[in-house]
Design an enzyme around this catalytic site. Sequence first.
Site, PDB file in Angstrom:
ATOM      1  N   SER A 108       0.771  -1.033  -0.103  1.00 18.37           N
ATOM      2  CA  SER A 108      -0.057   0.001  -0.126  1.00 18.37           C
ATOM      3  C   SER A 108       0.816   1.353   0.076  1.00 18.37           C
ATOM      4  O   SER A 108       1.437   1.525   1.005  1.00 18.37           O
ATOM      5  CB  SER A 108      -0.929  -0.043   1.114  1.00 18.37           C
ATOM      6  OG  SER A 108      -1.825  -1.055   1.299  1.00 18.37           O
ATOM      7  N   LYS A 183      -6.732   1.867  -3.380  1.00 22.15           N
ATOM      8  CA  LYS A 183      -6.634   1.274  -2.096  1.00 22.15           C
ATOM      9  C   LYS A 183      -6.509   2.199  -0.945  1.00 22.15           C
ATOM     10  O   LYS A 183      -7.299   1.792   0.141  1.00 22.15           O
ATOM     11  CB  LYS A 183      -5.108   0.542  -2.163  1.00 22.15           C
ATOM     12  CG  LYS A 183      -4.564   0.146  -0.862  1.00 22.15           C
ATOM     13  CD  LYS A 183      -5.471  -1.013  -0.240  1.00 22.15           C
ATOM     14  CE  LYS A 183      -4.907  -1.311   1.151  1.00 22.15           C
ATOM     15  NZ  LYS A 183      -5.482  -2.375   2.012  1.00 22.15           N
TER      16      LYS A 183
HETATM   17  P1  NAD Z   1       5.111  -6.657   7.792  1.00 23.92           P
HETATM   18  O1  NAD Z   1       5.806  -5.387   8.570  1.00 23.92           O
HETATM   19  O2  NAD Z   1       4.500  -7.583   8.368  1.00 23.92           O
HETATM   20  O3  NAD Z   1       5.989  -7.188   6.629  1.00 23.92           O
HETATM   21  C1  NAD Z   1       6.970  -6.460   6.027  1.00 23.92           C
HETATM   22  C2  NAD Z   1       8.084  -7.203   5.730  1.00 23.92           C
HETATM   23  O4  NAD Z   1       9.151  -6.721   4.740  1.00 23.92           O
HETATM   24  C3  NAD Z   1       8.820  -7.735   6.852  1.00 23.92           C
HETATM   25  O5  NAD Z   1       9.111  -9.025   6.641  1.00 23.92           O
HETATM   26  C4  NAD Z   1      10.402  -6.956   6.926  1.00 23.92           C
HETATM   27  O6  NAD Z   1      11.161  -7.665   7.493  1.00 23.92           O
HETATM   28  C5  NAD Z   1      10.551  -6.455   5.329  1.00 23.92           C
HETATM   29  N1  NAD Z   1      11.351  -5.828   5.025  1.00 23.92           N
HETATM   30  C6  NAD Z   1      11.180  -4.288   5.413  1.00 23.92           C
HETATM   31  N2  NAD Z   1      12.336  -3.604   5.055  1.00 23.92           N
HETATM   32  C7  NAD Z   1      12.901  -4.471   4.133  1.00 23.92           C
HETATM   33  C8  NAD Z   1      13.898  -4.178   3.247  1.00 23.92           C
HETATM   34  N3  NAD Z   1      14.753  -3.201   3.036  1.00 23.92           N
HETATM   35  N4  NAD Z   1      14.182  -4.994   2.217  1.00 23.92           N
HETATM   36  C9  NAD Z   1      13.714  -6.466   2.655  1.00 23.92           C
HETATM   37  N5  NAD Z   1      12.655  -6.526   3.174  1.00 23.92           N
HETATM   38  C10 NAD Z   1      12.134  -5.727   4.037  1.00 23.92           C
HETATM   39  O7  NAD Z   1       3.914  -5.645   6.803  1.00 23.92           O
HETATM   40  P2  NAD Z   1       2.679  -6.276   6.213  1.00 23.92           P
HETATM   41  O8  NAD Z   1       1.249  -6.212   7.046  1.00 23.92           O
HETATM   42  O9  NAD Z   1       2.840  -7.551   5.773  1.00 23.92           O
HETATM   43  O10 NAD Z   1       2.261  -5.246   4.902  1.00 23.92           O
HETATM   44  C11 NAD Z   1       3.010  -5.046   3.801  1.00 23.92           C
HETATM   45  C12 NAD Z   1       2.244  -4.205   2.996  1.00 23.92           C
HETATM   46  O11 NAD Z   1       0.820  -4.642   2.760  1.00 23.92           O
HETATM   47  C13 NAD Z   1       2.092  -2.705   3.622  1.00 23.92           C
HETATM   48  O12 NAD Z   1       2.150  -1.876   2.542  1.00 23.92           O
HETATM   49  C14 NAD Z   1       0.689  -2.833   4.124  1.00 23.92           C
HETATM   50  O13 NAD Z   1       0.094  -1.675   4.183  1.00 23.92           O
HETATM   51  C15 NAD Z   1       0.060  -3.760   3.244  1.00 23.92           C
HETATM   52  N6  NAD Z   1      -1.185  -4.223   3.419  1.00 23.92           N
HETATM   53  C16 NAD Z   1      -1.265  -5.052   4.954  1.00 23.92           C
HETATM   54  C17 NAD Z   1      -2.365  -5.521   5.379  1.00 23.92           C
HETATM   55  C18 NAD Z   1      -2.511  -6.287   6.572  1.00 23.92           C
HETATM   56  O14 NAD Z   1      -3.521  -6.642   7.020  1.00 23.92           O
HETATM   57  N7  NAD Z   1      -1.571  -6.324   7.430  1.00 23.92           N
HETATM   58  C19 NAD Z   1      -3.491  -5.764   4.617  1.00 23.92           C
HETATM   59  C20 NAD Z   1      -3.396  -5.059   3.128  1.00 23.92           C
HETATM   60  C21 NAD Z   1      -2.425  -4.410   2.769  1.00 23.92           C
END
Ligand code: NAD
Length: 314
Positions: A108, A183
């Site tokens: 997002s 979104k």
């Molecule tokens: P999260 O923090 O659980 O996962 C993010 C991952 O990215 C982690 O494993 C982290 O270690 C990794 N990361 C961070 N920096 C990095 C880098 N420089 N290089 C490689 N990996 C890196 O977040 P999430 O909940 O999985 O959300 C991810 C995206 O999806 C966000 O943009 C969020 O807004 C969107 N989103 C989340 C949900 C939800 O319910 N959690 C729903 C829809 C959309």
Amino acid sequence: MEGGERAPAGNATVGFVGVGNMGWPMAACLVRAGFTVNVCDSRREVANNFVQQVGGFAPDSLREMAAASDVIITMLPTSAIVERVVATAEDSILAGMKPGAIVVEMSSGVPSVTQMLATRVAELGGTLIDAPVSGGVPRARTGELAIMVGGEAAAIDRAMPVLQAMGTTVLRTGAVGSGQAMKALNNLVSTGGFLIGIEALLIGSRFGLDPSVMVDVLNAATGMNNSTQRKFKQFVLSRSFAAGFSLDLLAKDVSIALQVGRETGTATPLSALCKELVAGAAAMLGPGADHTEMAKLCEKLAGSELMAAEPAKS
Ligand code: NAD
């Protein structure tokens, strides 16, 4: 295939950056669907665990992952991180990307940043499309996400088998960046529905109405929305506050919606109020709060707490 036409990504090698709460189950869907999946995460141990528990490979660098992949997915917290991972870090996707590759930015994110990255990817012979998702972790696990996809039609067509392995609804929204704008606007609408619903429950409970009965009436009447159906009883009245989507991520989404508002010169008084309330709740509750805990700020402002009435004894 003739001339410049490329095969759909049905048996593609997929690179997946960011196997967090959402990325892990989404990448797992791709493994189950038979794609060769290369996962990368800044938490190296998480990428290794994925390979052990689910399958695929964990290359040593983004460059190596990109060089081996036809489709490269980013599922990362913010656009600032995506920008580093795709383009500006020493080890980046662009350092290894093959000409003809498709980068699918599923975070997002901020549409204007994604559009800028699409230009950088195109300069090196690839195509970037944006495909953010809705549905949360439960629907990521079952491969039933709603996916909003923006970008060139031909690239979307090629990426479709990959997208369809993760989502049941794939809706085209227009040019690159439009999926992320959509979104953010969806989450703005969802936030407005939540906040106004909680205020109504607070007014009603101070009047003497049972909030649980109020939710039933709203769901049978025109006040119904996703929060009345799926959040108020489950996470607020139950006091579990465990919807699984963080307030911090919601605050980011609402800020992006407001940014798109500013960039398009749109007056957004009600959205701005929502943003202030979300930011206020995030400041009050600290990092890690569930987004349904926004109700606690409304309760503080109203000076009363929402509790479902004890079930009547027969
Ligand atoms: P999260 O923090 O659980 O996962 C993010 C991952 O990215 C982690 O494993 C982290 O270690 C990794 N990361 C961070 N920096 C990095 C880098 N420089 N290089 C490689 N990996 C890196 O977040 P999430 O909940 O999985 O959300 C991810 C995206 O999806 C966000 O943009 C969020 O807004 C969107 N989103 C989340 C949900 C939800 O319910 N959690 C729903 C829809 C959309």
